[in-house]
Write a protein that holds these residues in place. Structure first.
Motif: not given
Length: 103
Positions: A3-15, A41-55
């Motif tokens: 997942a790509v999360i946003k916290t503290g004004g920065k973005q992180y890709r986390v597992y 949020v992504g798994e394998g070759d599938q990805i869900k991109i939010g606009a701006p957040l994934v609900s």
């Protein structure tokens, strides 16, 4: 799954299971926290991109420690002007371990 999360004004890709140092948040050591600002949020070759957040996407994490990063030294100088300034800074952080990622 990641997942790509946003916290503290920065973005992180986390597992799941990853340890991460983020900007300090007010939480006790050992406490479970939820990070609800999930941008993708992504798994394998599938990805869900939010606009701006994934609900409905949530990332849970456990607070491991609080601390301070190494000192960054700032030195400013103007030649021939008799101006020198020395300054230091240590940024606070919270170390977390990512638990579950749900989309």
């Amino acid at each position: 799954m990641y997942a790509v999360i946003k916290t503290g004004g920065k973005q992180y890709r986390v597992y799941a299971g990853e340890k991460l140092k983020i900007e300090q948040i007010p939480a006790d050591i050992g406490q479970e926290i939820t990070l609800d600002q999930v941008l993708a949020v992504g798994e394998g070759d599938q990805i869900k991109i939010g606009a701006p957040l994934v609900s409905g996407a949530v990332v849970t994490a456990k607070v491991l420690a609080h601390g301070r990063h190494d000192k960054v030294r700032i030195f400013k100088m103007r030649r021939r002007k008799h101006y020198q300034k020395r300054q230091g800074h240590r940024q606070n952080y919270t170390e977390i371990q990512i638990g579950t990622i749900s989309a």
